[in-house]
Design a protein around this motif. Sequence first.
Motif, PDB file in Angstrom:
ATOM      1  N   LYS A 209       0.863  -1.182   0.000  1.00 60.06           N
ATOM      2  CA  LYS A 209       0.000   0.000   0.000  1.00 60.06           C
ATOM      3  C   LYS A 209       0.898   1.229   0.000  1.00 60.06           C
ATOM      4  N   TYR A 211       2.944   4.664   0.911  1.00 61.71           N
ATOM      5  CA  TYR A 211       3.497   5.374   2.062  1.00 61.71           C
ATOM      6  C   TYR A 211       3.982   6.734   1.594  1.00 61.71           C
ATOM      7  N   THR A 271      -4.835  -4.632  10.606  1.00 62.75           N
ATOM      8  CA  THR A 271      -5.592  -3.851   9.630  1.00 62.75           C
ATOM      9  C   THR A 271      -7.029  -4.343   9.573  1.00 62.75           C
ATOM     10  N   THR A 275     -10.199   0.781   8.639  1.00 67.20           N
ATOM     11  CA  THR A 275      -8.943   1.526   8.773  1.00 67.20           C
ATOM     12  C   THR A 275      -8.224   1.629   7.434  1.00 67.20           C
ATOM     13  N   LEU A 276      -8.294   0.564   6.632  1.00 71.09           N
ATOM     14  CA  LEU A 276      -7.666   0.619   5.313  1.00 71.09           C
ATOM     15  C   LEU A 276      -8.398   1.605   4.410  1.00 71.09           C
ATOM     16  N   GLU A 279      -7.431   5.075   5.474  1.00 70.63           N
ATOM     17  CA  GLU A 279      -6.057   5.399   5.084  1.00 70.63           C
ATOM     18  C   GLU A 279      -5.938   5.559   3.578  1.00 70.63           C
TER      19      GLU A 279
END
Length: 340
Positions: A209, A211, A271, A275-276, A279
């Motif tokens: 994912k 960053y 996770t 929350t994913l 984000e």
Amino acid sequence: DTITTHARLLTVVRGDGYTYAEVRSPWSDSVPLGRYTIIDSGSDADALPGTTLIRRPLRRSVVFASVHTAPIAELGSLDGIAAVADGQYFTPGDTIAGLLASGRIADVGSSMSPSLEKVIDLEPDAVLLSPYEDGNAGGLDRAGVPIIYMADYLEADALSRAEWLLLLGELYGRTAEADSMYAATVAAYESLKARVADVERRPTVFTEKPYSGVWYVPGGRSYAAGMLADAGARYVWADDGSSGSLPLDEAAVIDRASDADYWLIKAAVDTKPETLAAELPHARAFKAFPGGVYYCNTVKRPFFNAVAFHPERVLADYVRIFHPEVMDGDTTLQFFTPLK
């Protein structure tokens, strides 16, 4: 006899009373990173021309990476480690963390800029570190300390990387144990690979994912991509020719991976779908979200240590995810957890 067969960057040759090891550079065909003559303590043999003399077993080594302390511990040679780098990154359950807390093992600071004074004061018989292009070994190369360059992470496939266990066996006087462990790893890995060799359905998969706005995915010729293929999946960047990581933006990943069946994520936290989604607002652009998402909490699960020297354990998880039908009812995941 040459005992290495898979590794591209390592050659280990057992001779009469000595072992010769050569570590090659992935960046230069002409200049090896290191050549070593490894002899038993007490032997009066000389180093082969152009090599560094290493006496085994190592008794006061400094090891810069947890991916190397783990197999050294498995070989039964923890007493040969005097210090490590990056001590704060060893998880509480790691044996090294306990030895650091008790003072049995020292911490020489950051692996990128270690305390030369601490290293020299330890009077180590060798330092094991991972080489980087244009790196200067943190100044250790000027301190007169023998450096063993562990370039295993630069190998192109999983079994080549794991074969560096044989060098650790030579260095720590655990040749029989290392030979046995590596042979078992190869046999288990090849057995799993064979189970999915003829499957008709090969699900598509992508990983990681973003960053700080950058989404790093494995190149199509990386050992990570190779393991996904060995597990009977089709990696969506399999046609890429690079062996390192590809820095992409979110749009490029969505363009390539929106229809992928599975999405594998490694992170330092547990996770959940919400929350994913918080984000990554575009998480729902991927068909795999949420039912095809599996995550590995790398603080709780020793993924990086396993993928280096026990790739068969990680491959087993991949096969359980992609092709549970070939695993004879063994569907318990060791590293990954379904997103739910």
